[in-house]
Design a protein around this motif. Structure first.
Motif, PDB file in Angstrom:
ATOM      1  N   VAL A  41       0.840  -1.201   0.000  1.00  0.00           N
ATOM      2  CA  VAL A  41       0.000   0.000   0.000  1.00  0.00           C
ATOM      3  C   VAL A  41       0.874   1.250   0.000  1.00  0.00           C
ATOM      4  O   VAL A  41       0.566   2.244  -0.662  1.00  0.00           O
ATOM      5  CB  VAL A  41      -0.954  -0.004   1.213  1.00  0.00           C
ATOM      6  N   GLY A  42       1.994   1.197   0.718  1.00  0.00           N
ATOM      7  CA  GLY A  42       2.916   2.327   0.736  1.00  0.00           C
ATOM      8  C   GLY A  42       3.484   2.627  -0.642  1.00  0.00           C
ATOM      9  O   GLY A  42       3.572   3.792  -1.062  1.00  0.00           O
ATOM     10  N   LEU A  43       3.872   1.564  -1.388  1.00  0.00           N
ATOM     11  CA  LEU A  43       4.367   1.753  -2.759  1.00  0.00           C
ATOM     12  C   LEU A  43       3.279   2.339  -3.660  1.00  0.00           C
ATOM     13  O   LEU A  43       3.544   3.229  -4.486  1.00  0.00           O
ATOM     14  CB  LEU A  43       4.844   0.410  -3.328  1.00  0.00           C
ATOM     15  N   TYR A  44       2.071   1.842  -3.517  1.00  0.00           N
ATOM     16  CA  TYR A  44       0.931   2.325  -4.305  1.00  0.00           C
ATOM     17  C   TYR A  44       0.694   3.807  -4.033  1.00  0.00           C
ATOM     18  O   TYR A  44       0.473   4.602  -4.952  1.00  0.00           O
ATOM     19  CB  TYR A  44      -0.293   1.497  -3.948  1.00  0.00           C
ATOM     20  N   GLN A  45       0.779   4.203  -2.761  1.00  0.00           N
ATOM     21  CA  GLN A  45       0.553   5.598  -2.395  1.00  0.00           C
ATOM     22  C   GLN A  45       1.648   6.521  -2.928  1.00  0.00           C
ATOM     23  O   GLN A  45       1.404   7.706  -3.158  1.00  0.00           O
ATOM     24  CB  GLN A  45       0.461   5.736  -0.877  1.00  0.00           C
ATOM     25  N   LEU A  46       2.849   5.975  -3.154  1.00  0.00           N
ATOM     26  CA  LEU A  46       3.960   6.804  -3.625  1.00  0.00           C
ATOM     27  C   LEU A  46       3.689   7.429  -4.990  1.00  0.00           C
ATOM     28  O   LEU A  46       4.182   8.513  -5.292  1.00  0.00           O
ATOM     29  CB  LEU A  46       5.244   5.973  -3.693  1.00  0.00           C
ATOM     30  N   ILE A  47       2.912   6.746  -5.850  1.00  0.00           N
ATOM     31  CA  ILE A  47       2.692   7.267  -7.200  1.00  0.00           C
ATOM     32  C   ILE A  47       1.605   8.340  -7.249  1.00  0.00           C
ATOM     33  O   ILE A  47       1.467   9.043  -8.248  1.00  0.00           O
ATOM     34  CB  ILE A  47       2.339   6.149  -8.206  1.00  0.00           C
ATOM     35  N   PHE A  48       0.836   8.492  -6.168  1.00  0.00           N
ATOM     36  CA  PHE A  48      -0.286   9.419  -6.219  1.00  0.00           C
ATOM     37  C   PHE A  48       0.128  10.883  -6.315  1.00  0.00           C
ATOM     38  O   PHE A  48      -0.598  11.676  -6.944  1.00  0.00           O
ATOM     39  CB  PHE A  48      -1.229   9.179  -5.035  1.00  0.00           C
ATOM     40  N   PRO A  49       1.254  11.292  -5.735  1.00  0.00           N
ATOM     41  CA  PRO A  49       1.685  12.674  -6.006  1.00  0.00           C
ATOM     42  C   PRO A  49       1.946  12.931  -7.492  1.00  0.00           C
ATOM     43  O   PRO A  49       1.648  14.017  -8.002  1.00  0.00           O
ATOM     44  CB  PRO A  49       2.967  12.800  -5.183  1.00  0.00           C
ATOM     45  N   VAL A  50       2.486  11.934  -8.208  1.00  0.00           N
ATOM     46  CA  VAL A  50       2.697  12.075  -9.653  1.00  0.00           C
ATOM     47  C   VAL A  50       1.359  12.143 -10.378  1.00  0.00           C
ATOM     48  O   VAL A  50       1.163  12.944 -11.302  1.00  0.00           O
ATOM     49  CB  VAL A  50       3.542  10.896 -10.196  1.00  0.00           C
ATOM     50  N   TYR A  51       0.422  11.303  -9.942  1.00  0.00           N
ATOM     51  CA  TYR A  51      -0.935  11.313 -10.504  1.00  0.00           C
ATOM     52  C   TYR A  51      -1.576  12.687 -10.300  1.00  0.00           C
ATOM     53  O   TYR A  51      -2.131  13.283 -11.229  1.00  0.00           O
ATOM     54  CB  TYR A  51      -1.754  10.208  -9.819  1.00  0.00           C
ATOM     55  N   THR A 122       8.643   2.153 -11.334  1.00  0.00           N
ATOM     56  CA  THR A 122       8.762   2.417 -12.775  1.00  0.00           C
ATOM     57  C   THR A 122       7.574   1.868 -13.549  1.00  0.00           C
ATOM     58  O   THR A 122       6.949   2.562 -14.361  1.00  0.00           O
ATOM     59  CB  THR A 122      10.063   1.801 -13.330  1.00  0.00           C
ATOM     60  N   ARG A 123       7.259   0.608 -13.307  1.00  0.00           N
ATOM     61  CA  ARG A 123       6.137  -0.026 -14.011  1.00  0.00           C
ATOM     62  C   ARG A 123       4.812   0.643 -13.652  1.00  0.00           C
ATOM     63  O   ARG A 123       3.924   0.804 -14.501  1.00  0.00           O
ATOM     64  CB  ARG A 123       6.092  -1.515 -13.677  1.00  0.00           C
ATOM     65  N   PHE A 124       4.669   1.059 -12.405  1.00  0.00           N
ATOM     66  CA  PHE A 124       3.439   1.719 -11.981  1.00  0.00           C
ATOM     67  C   PHE A 124       3.235   3.032 -12.742  1.00  0.00           C
ATOM     68  O   PHE A 124       2.117   3.358 -13.158  1.00  0.00           O
ATOM     69  CB  PHE A 124       3.464   2.012 -10.478  1.00  0.00           C
ATOM     70  N   LEU A 125       4.323   3.784 -12.935  1.00  0.00           N
ATOM     71  CA  LEU A 125       4.226   5.066 -13.635  1.00  0.00           C
ATOM     72  C   LEU A 125       3.906   4.876 -15.118  1.00  0.00           C
ATOM     73  O   LEU A 125       3.162   5.669 -15.702  1.00  0.00           O
ATOM     74  CB  LEU A 125       5.532   5.851 -13.475  1.00  0.00           C
ATOM     75  N   LEU A 126       4.475   3.830 -15.730  1.00  0.00           N
ATOM     76  CA  LEU A 126       4.154   3.533 -17.137  1.00  0.00           C
ATOM     77  C   LEU A 126       2.667   3.246 -17.312  1.00  0.00           C
ATOM     78  O   LEU A 126       2.029   3.731 -18.253  1.00  0.00           O
ATOM     79  CB  LEU A 126       4.977   2.332 -17.619  1.00  0.00           C
ATOM     80  N   ILE A 127       2.122   2.459 -16.413  1.00  0.00           N
ATOM     81  CA  ILE A 127       0.687   2.147 -16.476  1.00  0.00           C
ATOM     82  C   ILE A 127      -0.135   3.405 -16.223  1.00  0.00           C
ATOM     83  O   ILE A 127      -1.111   3.693 -16.926  1.00  0.00           O
ATOM     84  CB  ILE A 127       0.333   1.046 -15.450  1.00  0.00           C
ATOM     85  N   LEU A 128       0.283   4.180 -15.236  1.00  0.00           N
ATOM     86  CA  LEU A 128      -0.463   5.384 -14.849  1.00  0.00           C
ATOM     87  C   LEU A 128      -0.554   6.401 -15.978  1.00  0.00           C
ATOM     88  O   LEU A 128      -1.540   7.149 -16.068  1.00  0.00           O
ATOM     89  CB  LEU A 128       0.220   6.020 -13.629  1.00  0.00           C
ATOM     90  N   SER A 129       0.435   6.441 -16.863  1.00  0.00           N
ATOM     91  CA  SER A 129       0.490   7.474 -17.902  1.00  0.00           C
ATOM     92  C   SER A 129      -0.748   7.481 -18.790  1.00  0.00           C
ATOM     93  O   SER A 129      -1.122   8.533 -19.331  1.00  0.00           O
ATOM     94  CB  SER A 129       1.745   7.279 -18.767  1.00  0.00           C
ATOM     95  N   TYR A 130      -1.402   6.344 -18.948  1.00  0.00           N
ATOM     96  CA  TYR A 130      -2.554   6.255 -19.851  1.00  0.00           C
ATOM     97  C   TYR A 130      -3.834   6.843 -19.255  1.00  0.00           C
ATOM     98  O   TYR A 130      -4.841   6.974 -19.960  1.00  0.00           O
ATOM     99  CB  TYR A 130      -2.803   4.793 -20.235  1.00  0.00           C
ATOM    100  N   VAL A 131      -3.808   7.210 -17.988  1.00  0.00           N
ATOM    101  CA  VAL A 131      -5.035   7.650 -17.328  1.00  0.00           C
ATOM    102  C   VAL A 131      -5.393   9.101 -17.668  1.00  0.00           C
ATOM    103  O   VAL A 131      -6.571   9.476 -17.631  1.00  0.00           O
ATOM    104  CB  VAL A 131      -4.911   7.487 -15.785  1.00  0.00           C
ATOM    105  N   PHE A 132      -4.424   9.927 -18.051  1.00  0.00           N
ATOM    106  CA  PHE A 132      -4.649  11.369 -18.116  1.00  0.00           C
ATOM    107  C   PHE A 132      -5.589  11.840 -19.228  1.00  0.00           C
ATOM    108  O   PHE A 132      -6.401  12.742 -18.984  1.00  0.00           O
ATOM    109  CB  PHE A 132      -3.305  12.095 -18.181  1.00  0.00           C
ATOM    110  N   PRO A 133      -5.541  11.308 -20.466  1.00  0.00           N
ATOM    111  CA  PRO A 133      -6.526  11.757 -21.457  1.00  0.00           C
ATOM    112  C   PRO A 133      -7.968  11.480 -21.038  1.00  0.00           C
ATOM    113  O   PRO A 133      -8.859  12.309 -21.260  1.00  0.00           O
ATOM    114  CB  PRO A 133      -6.146  10.954 -22.713  1.00  0.00           C
ATOM    115  N   PHE A 134      -8.198  10.330 -20.416  1.00  0.00           N
ATOM    116  CA  PHE A 134      -9.548  10.004 -19.949  1.00  0.00           C
ATOM    117  C   PHE A 134      -9.959  10.928 -18.802  1.00  0.00           C
ATOM    118  O   PHE A 134     -11.096  11.407 -18.748  1.00  0.00           O
ATOM    119  CB  PHE A 134      -9.615   8.545 -19.493  1.00  0.00           C
TER     120      PHE A 134
END
Length: 441
Positions: A41-51, A122-134
């Motif tokens: 959960v801590g790793l998952y939360q780390l990407i949310f500032p980038v999101y 790294t992999r989490f950020l690659l997946i996350l990148s597709y969320v922004f147009p939607f």
């Protein structure tokens, strides 16, 4: 329908939706914590500032600006301008989001290593990148409907987004488990995309088929330029505020585990504490804020409309009633979490540490819940630069607590900083609005 009834109706719909989605999210986080553990959960939360930073860059400021401008145009009877503002904002936000998607895909490894300080992201950020147009499409259309003070479509899209997110992760988890395929918390990141994709398609379908608003013809080049200028001028302080806040929040989020290690904890212990605080305790404290968030969303266009009609006493009475109500709600929730916070942590999350955090965070409630509404009023009257300053000062206090207090007091130092930052926002907002409303007499 009167302005008061529209505000109450919209607030009720958004509050009901907020409670349902938070209720769903509450148990979703319990599922994540039981399935992936505190470190996951801590790793998952780390990407949310980038999101959050990507969202701020692409659409957050424009959504609020669009809501205010649509409310203003409808007050003047300019239905066509309101529709063309939506088309212009969609073009702008989708263009920005595609740039962010490309950038994130090219720099995910660098960001994971040098910003998030964990290559596993790294992999989490690659997946996350597709969320922004939607997310851009979803955000703009919701802003348009909020400007019209019509909350049905935004509420349904929010329910759909949360439901699809949870369902997709759960089904993917079941499939991978059944076929003995290894997986990690990245399936939760995939759920973010699924939720935003379905909700954006739903919003597009709703706008396309809602003939009540008339045809959505593309604006002429000169009109497009004027709307672009107006949207960007109004959204620039909001976007700058969100970007700076998100950068500071990113520094804050990444620094908490690092500073906890300086305090004497291992990497696993620091990530676990960060995961418990941000993935379990804070969502619990923020659960009742579904009410104040709904009020805030409806307040911005309502305040803009009142200001456009120059109804000064109406604005003064509205601000007073909303502020007193939010303070009362915050006080009730403070007592509730003080009484039951530790029980929530042990029973729901199987984490005594989460219970201790909930108890300590409860003292923020009388300030935390009114702050969103007070800042929304300030944005509604057009003082977006002031809200930027207030938010920046608040985050500066939190950053100070991370860098200076955590190495000496551990996570308690950060909790002290959180409380001080919320008190700061509350006092500054009350001071400004009191003087502003007096000047309107």
């Amino acid at each position: 329908m009167s302005r008061k009834h529209l505000l109450l109706k919209g607030t009720f719909i958004l509050t009901a939706t907020g409670f349902i989605t938070r209720f769903m999210g509450f148990f979703y986080r319990i599922f994540l914590s039981h399935t992936f553990g505190e470190e996951g959960v801590g790793l998952y939360q780390l990407i949310f500032p980038v999101y959050a930073l990507g969202y701020s860059l692409t659409c957050a400021g424009i959504e609020l600006a669009l809501s205010r401008l649509v409310a203003r145009e409808l007050t003047k009877g300019n239905e066509k301008n309101a529709r063309q503002l939506l088309i212009t904002s969609l073009f702008l936000t989708v263009s920005f989001s595609l740039i962010i998607t490309f950038f994130l895909q090219q720099s995910s490894s660098f960001l994971a290593k040098n910003v998030l300080c964990d290559l596993r992201c790294t992999r989490f950020l690659l997946i996350l990148s597709y969320v922004f147009p939607f997310a851009a499409v979803h955000s703009c259309i919701c802003g348009y409907y909020f400007g019209r003070k019509q909350t049905k479509i935004p509420a349904l899209s929010q329910l759909l987004e949360q439901g699809i997110r949870i369902l997709s992760v759960f089904l993917l988890y079941q499939y991978l488990t059944k076929h003995s395929i290894s997986f990690d918390i990245s399936i939760a990141v995939t759920g973010l995309i699924a939720g935003e994709a379905f909700s954006s398609l739903f919003c597009l379908y709703a706008v396309r088929n809602h003939h009540l608003f008339g045809p959505f013809a593309p604006p002429a080049p000169s009109t497009f330029f004027n709307h672009t200028k107006e949207l960007l001028c109004l959204s620039a302080p909001l976007t700058a505020s969100r970007i700076l806040l998100n950068i500071l929040q990113s520094i804050e989020a990444v620094s908490i585990p690092v500073r906890l290690q300086i305090y004497g904890m291992t990497v696993k212990e620091s990530l676990s504490i960060y995961g418990v605080l941000t993935g379990m305790a804070l969502p619990c404290i923020l659960f009742p804020s579904a009410i104040t968030n709904s009020v805030s969303t409806m307040l911005l266009p309502t305040v803009a409309e009142i200001q456009a009609s120059k109804h000064r006493m109406g604005l003064k009475n509205l601000v007073k009633k909303v502020t007193y109500s939010c303070i009362f709600l915050g006080s009730i929730c403070c007592v509730f979490f003080i009484t039951f916070g530790r029980w929530f942590g042990k029973t729901l999350f199987h984490s005594p540490l989460a219970g201790n955090f909930i108890f300590l965070l409860s003292f923020m409630c009388p300030f935390l819940y009114p702050n969103n509404t007070l800042l929304s009023v300030i944005n509604g009257i057009g003082k977006t630069t002031l809200s930027f300053f207030i938010n920046t000062l608040s985050l500066g206090i939190r950053i100070f607590s991370v860098w200076i207090l955590i190495p000496h007091f551990g996570i308690l130092g950060y909790l002290y900083g959180l409380l001080a930052s919320q008190i700061c926002i509350f006092l500054l907002c009350i001071f400004f609005l009191s003087n502003f409303l007096k000047s309107q007499n």
